[in-house]
Design an enzyme around this catalytic site. Structure first.
Site, PDB file in Angstrom:
ATOM      1  N   GLN B 141       0.794  -1.182  -0.030  1.00  0.00           N
ATOM      2  CA  GLN B 141      -0.089  -0.061  -0.002  1.00  0.00           C
ATOM      3  C   GLN B 141       0.733   1.171  -0.014  1.00  0.00           C
ATOM      4  OE1 GLN B 141      -3.662  -0.019   2.569  1.00  0.00           O
ATOM      5  NE2 GLN B 141      -2.449   1.832   3.376  1.00  0.00           N
ATOM      6  N   THR B 142       1.630   1.525   1.118  1.00  0.00           N
ATOM      7  CA  THR B 142       2.410   2.520   1.239  1.00  0.00           C
ATOM      8  C   THR B 142       3.231   2.994   0.075  1.00  0.00           C
ATOM      9  OG1 THR B 142       2.319   2.263   3.596  1.00  0.00           O
ATOM     10  CG2 THR B 142       3.859   3.875   3.000  1.00  0.00           C
ATOM     11  N   GLY B 181       6.392  -5.261   3.973  1.00  0.00           N
ATOM     12  CA  GLY B 181       7.286  -6.253   4.510  1.00  0.00           C
ATOM     13  C   GLY B 181       7.208  -7.641   3.581  1.00  0.00           C
ATOM     14  N   ARG B 314      19.316  -7.056  41.456  1.00  0.00           N
ATOM     15  CA  ARG B 314      20.279  -5.840  41.577  1.00  0.00           C
ATOM     16  C   ARG B 314      20.340  -5.265  42.918  1.00  0.00           C
ATOM     17  NH1 ARG B 314      24.893  -4.487  39.112  1.00  0.00           N
ATOM     18  NH2 ARG B 314      25.134  -2.150  38.684  1.00  0.00           N
ATOM     19  N   GLY B 405      23.068   0.915  33.897  1.00  0.00           N
ATOM     20  CA  GLY B 405      24.048   0.502  32.704  1.00  0.00           C
ATOM     21  C   GLY B 405      23.758  -0.732  32.035  1.00  0.00           C
ATOM     22  N   THR B 426       3.591   3.654  14.333  1.00  0.00           N
ATOM     23  CA  THR B 426       3.509   4.234  13.038  1.00  0.00           C
ATOM     24  C   THR B 426       2.771   3.432  12.017  1.00  0.00           C
ATOM     25  OG1 THR B 426       5.630   4.929  13.504  1.00  0.00           O
ATOM     26  CG2 THR B 426       4.834   5.247  11.240  1.00  0.00           C
ATOM     27  N   GLU B 428       0.060   0.563  10.616  1.00  0.00           N
ATOM     28  CA  GLU B 428      -1.461   0.366  10.624  1.00  0.00           C
ATOM     29  C   GLU B 428      -1.953   1.771  11.398  1.00  0.00           C
ATOM     30  OE1 GLU B 428      -3.776  -1.795   9.917  1.00  0.00           O
ATOM     31  OE2 GLU B 428      -2.070  -2.603   8.711  1.00  0.00           O
TER      32      GLU B 428
END
Ligand SMILES: Cc1cc2nc3c(=O)[nH]c(=O)nc-3n(C[C@H](O)[C@H](O)[C@H](O)COP(=O)(O)OP(=O)(O)OC[C@H]3O[C@@H](n4cnc5c(N)ncnc54)[C@H](O)[C@@H]3O)c2cc1C
Ligand SMILES: Cc1cc2nc3c(=O)[nH]c(=O)nc-3n(C[C@H](O)[C@H](O)[C@H](O)COP(=O)(O)OP(=O)(O)OC[C@H]3O[C@@H](n4cnc5c(N)ncnc54)[C@H](O)[C@@H]3O)c2cc1C
Ligand SMILES: [Ca+2]
Lengths: 620, 620
Positions: B141-142, B181, B314, B405, B426, B428
């Site tokens: 489409q795009t 894609g 941690r 980190g 972004t 759909e």
């Protein structure tokens, strides 16, 4: 910078709209005419030299990428020497090379650590070697199991009075040094932070100069295990840096390689405090964090420049009768998301310049044994480091989203910019931990209000507590917000009231440390408000002239042109100076290795059999 | 999932703290006992198969990476066929392979497009080929110059009545298909969206099935230029997908390859509207966006699982008398940042399940020619897609920062998760564009209040406008916020009032479209408030049982264990089930190619000369 390869400027119309003098703004952005000229010259020098090409970085695997960085660092050094560049020019040149390298830590951390913590004798011995790059150094503080809490480091430096040496050792796996840039593959030396032990007694954490690799064959010295810690966020990005892991198995160094400016160990193993006050170390931190704030304005301005130019090129919807679609920069939502980031880039630049002044002021005072402004300067740089880096990281990602789908392509430059930038939120102090430090000085200030002790520097406004607690907001209509004095007072009142509320809640606790832990989320909020106020006040101070009456939109492109960035530095097809985005995106795509062949590797083994097979067994 | 390689569970103490039944929660999370069992079985199947190994992805260059994806896709298909997996099982298996591949678009977009827009005859012809993977399809489409505005696409499909064919053409560079894609290297076919032209007259944008590559030798057919668009954000991540570029030079296809469910072109070139209503297409969008919301809960839960487990491992600060330091999960700031994300993962799962119900409900109604709920369902999925994906993208990055980190290392899994996830904001539908669509239905609803037309579905609350506009917040003390009814009413009142305020401002404009553009930033705000309300209300509906009295902290590890993720799926050293983080981080580091040799490539050329040279010329 005017890069008009093809001769056509697709943003010419936008440039004509500007209501201010772009050339004057370039000088404002650079800091002075002189600084502008240096930056401009160095940027062009780098951009025109093919060795400094960087648009292929994201396609290189780690070894090739790293080799390229070594090449650029060597070439930069060669140019610096050949052209007899001044220190200012050299540092600008390195900046425009725009690629994290072992040299950053050598110049930015190893040398400053020796300058700040070494005795004059030590400086005389080590600095010339380092300046000439006859040794290459890194800064080895963080360990696998210990970061923010430096006092928790496990590496030991045990004094052996028999041989007059320190024995550096990593007693556990978690005591392995982990993260230092330049350590993994390149550094010959390191400033290593370790727990000083004498006769079974501990004397805190101190820095030691330790040689890691032979200057003959570059092999690790006996007792030293060293390597790279592996891939980090993004492709290209920070993977040009050899962040490393390091273990010591009873490595011996002479006693005079402990950095002894503030604490000395004598031949007999006695610990002697020098008359140099410990706070001096804060001076270095103020310096490093001030450069981080300045860098925030550079990273943010880069992202904003890309998103602004592309928003003027990109068109979507709104075409009538077959005309062109609307430039997305004309949508109010796009402006609402983008323009505050553009303003912040300028605001952070102003704050960075001011912090640079603050650093020089503090340094002068320290030399005159005046420590009075140090705690406030220290808190202020810590807070501004936290605020500006968190904001910039988020803003880069927002700029990427503002570019729609194309922002997700590496050729937009934004993915790599984000990946290389985000660790600034973590290194040189985790941003939340730093805000908690700021909160301490805020709480202390509030508790001393009324004691006669006047708060100084950026906290001075708290001296007007009585006023600010009672003041009523003078805003009646929307335009009143355009009055800088009003904005300033609102930010002051907000910040003070948040601090005072925290202090009140704190006072309910019999154990203040417990209270501090319990209320820490609110305390972080108060710190953020305080830091935002600093940014706003410095911005307002600088805005002597009127803001151009037509608002940001007509000036948008000119405001990012004023950063004077070359296309090389921007590294973005979307952010090109000439706005010629689409043909260049198209060109860039074909460079991907996947396009080397029409049929991709693996097709014959893994796709063809699927296409050719008659599936009889599947229930699908 | 219980992965205790070494036999030691370093998080055992944490697991003992749980105040609820983890096994029951696993079933709740999965949706049912049956779904749990399928997911559990498929996850283990993938995790135990060496072909599906994925921890080396970030170290592979593009070609090797892509080849690996082809291998996994083929192997997945082989297993699906061999084990005679059901469609449900197959889709779970593909999900746990956890690597974007051309098959996603084949199953997720190409086939649904034919199902949704093809006639029964077209479905009979094409679907069996696609189901057996005798053809592989993508969704084109795009275009390079056109995305959000589908009506602006430039590709043309011109009817040639002489030959009974359509001629597909790319008239400009910006009309190149860009992004699809699976297109770049693999697809044999595509559903191509193009402007239908008959006798010089335009008939809007429609879908066409176009063969791109020969089924014999996989070479592009005459008139077709096709390739990959290059590297995207991150290493590994979405670079396993061949997003592509595609240009047509007058490519001819038979007339019956136009998808003609809603609009037909006859042999004579006449355009005939079928009796199938156009809105049917919305059904597909509701479907796709509903899966995106569900995926948001999966990505978010993954990030939260990693950050929660690592926060319990941690330790930093707070050690007294040589004892162990404090687990960072015990810091209030850490909890304040992390726990709302954990709650949101559950909330999004609940919303995803509900949207799935909504989709089935809408489908049934459509089949019965009931279109009454469609506009609301369409707006609601659009808004929830926008809200959940934006939130999840930010939350993944926050989880990364919560790991300090080490979150910046690829071995933490978080950089790749972020990079692979963010385009969901972004594709759909750009998230801001979607919110503006939601705003339209909100404004319409407000304008019809009092007209007798009752708002339905998630907008029904607006029917109680009079109450909600006047209601006073009943909260007197903090605990009152624990009353779900109060929370719900507050969110309803807030959302309604924002919408009403926008509508009032809109009515000031003589041209409503102009007003909509001018007020769009506020309109986006109103949409977000409305979508937040939906999430809150669905969450509250589900929380029948009491929330365990002791709060989140003791249950934190159990709440993420309930996701039942394998270590393979998490792909994170920091998020390991057994909490054995440090030795594994250390092991992982040595796998970097930079550690293949002690002396790195490039050292002799680019570093040794620096170290050995006597610099006499430098001014430094
Ligand atoms: C790219 C990069 C380069 C680096 N370069 C170097 C280098 O050259 N030399 C070097 O020595 N080091 C280097 N570092 C290490 C860096 O300085 C540390 O990662 C940093 O100080 C953060 O510490 P940490 O990783 O231990 O985080 P942690 O402190 O473990 O943070 C984990 C979480 O705990 C929270 N937390 C920790 N303490 C508290 C507290 N008291 N209250 C509330 N919350 C708390 C944090 O906010 C965070 O959310 C580098 C790191 C990176 C990412
Ligand atoms: C990883 C990935 C996979 C994809 N896969 C496919 C695929 O398989 N097939 C396919 O066809 N496409 C695919 N796409 C393309 C995708 O659908 C588009 O990128 C998406 O629709 C956004 O459109 P855009 O890129 O044109 O953004 P733009 O619309 O150009 O957005 C740019 C900016 O303009 C703003 N904007 C645009 N219109 C308005 C408006 N009216 N009001 C206010 N602001 C506005 C946006 O908010 C954004 O900030 C993919 C994209 C990605 C990133
Ligand atoms: Ca290779």
């Amino acid at each position: 910078m005017e890069d008009l390869e093809g001769g056509v400027d697709f943003l010419a119309d936008e440039r004509k709209k500007a209501k201010f003098d772009v050339e004057a703004m370039k000088i404002f952005w650079a800091g002075s005419q002189h600084k502008f000229q240096v930056a401009d010259r160095m940027a062009r020098l780098v951009a025109s030299d093919p060795v400094f090409k960087k648009d292929d970085r994201v396609r290189l695997e780690r070894k090739e990428l790293f080799k390229g960085t070594l090449r650029k660092a060597a070439h930069a050094w060669k140019r610096i020497v050949e052209l007899r560049l001044s220190e200012e020019e050299a540092s600008q040149l390195r900046f425009f090379v725009d690629e994290p390298a072992y040299t950053d830590l050598h110049w930015g951390m190893f040398i400053p650590a020796i300058k700040g913590q070494g005795t004059e004798e030590q400086q005389r011995k080590w600095l010339p070697l380092a300046y000439r790059m006859q040794i290459i150094g890194c800064y080895a503080q963080t360990e696998l199991g210990h970061g923010s809490n430096v006092q928790g480091l496990e590496t030991t430096a045990t004094f052996d009075s028999e041989t007059d040496e320190f024995v550096i050792n990593s007693p556990t796996l978690t005591s392995s040094k982990w993260w230092p840039g330049g350590l993994g593959k390149i550094s010959t030396h390191a400033v290593v932070y370790a727990r000083l032990m004498i006769d079974g007694k501990e004397h805190g954490v101190h820095g030691f100069i330790v040689q890691l690799r032979s200057l003959d064959d570059h092999l690790p010295l006996p007792g030293i295990t060293v390597g790279d810690i592996g891939m980090k966020f993004g492709s290209g990005a920070y993977n040009t840096m050899d962040n490393g892991v390091l273990q010591f198995d009873h490595v011996r160094i002479p006693r005079d390689q402990m950095l002894m400016r503030v604490l000395q160990v004598t031949r007999e193993g006695k610990v002697v405090q020098s008359d140099v006050p410990r706070q001096l170390i804060y001076g270095t931190m103020v310096y490093v964090r001030q450069t981080i704030v300045y860098d925030a304005s550079r990273a943010l301005s880069k992202a904003v420049c890309i998103a602004t130019r592309y928003s003027a090129v990109r068109r979507q919807f709104g075409s009538q009768n077959g005309g062109r679609e609307t430039q997305v920069i004309d949508y109010k939502t796009q402006q609402n998301r983008l323009f505050p980031l553009l303003a912040s880039a300028y605001a952070f630049r102003i704050v960075g310049d001011w912090l640079n002044w603050l650093y020089r002021d503090v340094t002068e005072r320290l030399q005159a044994n005046d420590f009075s402004t140090l705690p406030e300067a220290h808190a202020c740089t810590a807070g501004l480091k936290s605020l500006t880096t968190s904001f910039t990281a988020d803003a880069i990602e927002e700029c990427r989203k503002l570019c729609g789908g194309h922002g997700y392509l590496c050729s937009s430059g934004l993915p790599e910019l984000f990946a290389v930038y985000v660790p600034a939120c973590t290194y040189e102090g985790d941003n939340v931990v730093l805000l908690l430090q700021v909160a301490r000085i805020l709480m202390k200030t509030v508790s001393q209000l009324g004691s006669g002790k006047q708060p100084v520097g950026t906290i001075a406004y708290m001296g007007r507590a009585e006023n600010l607690m009672q003041s009523q907001c003078s805003v009646k209509k929307a335009e009143d917000w355009l009055n800088p004095a009003t904005v300033l007072e609102v930010f002051e009142a907000r910040s003070l009231r948040m601090s005072v509320a925290c202090a009140k809640n704190l006072s309910q606790f019999s154990n203040p440390e417990e209270g501090f832990l319990e209320l820490s989320a609110d305390l972080v909020g108060a710190s953020v408000a305080h830091c935002q106020l600093i940014v706003v006040s410095k911005f307002i101070e600088k805005l002597q002239q009127d803001i151009p009456g037509e608002g940001v939109r007509p000036n948008a492109i000119a405001l990012v042109d004023a950063f004077n960035y070359t296309d090389h530095f921007l590294g973005s097809v979307l952010g090109r100076y000439d706005g010629n985005v689409y043909p260049k995106l198209y060109e860039e795509a074909w460079k991907d290795p996947l396009n080397d062949s029409v049929i991709p590797d693996g097709f014959h083994e893994y796709v063809r059999p699927l296409l050719k097979r008659q599936v009889r067994t599947s229930r699908l």
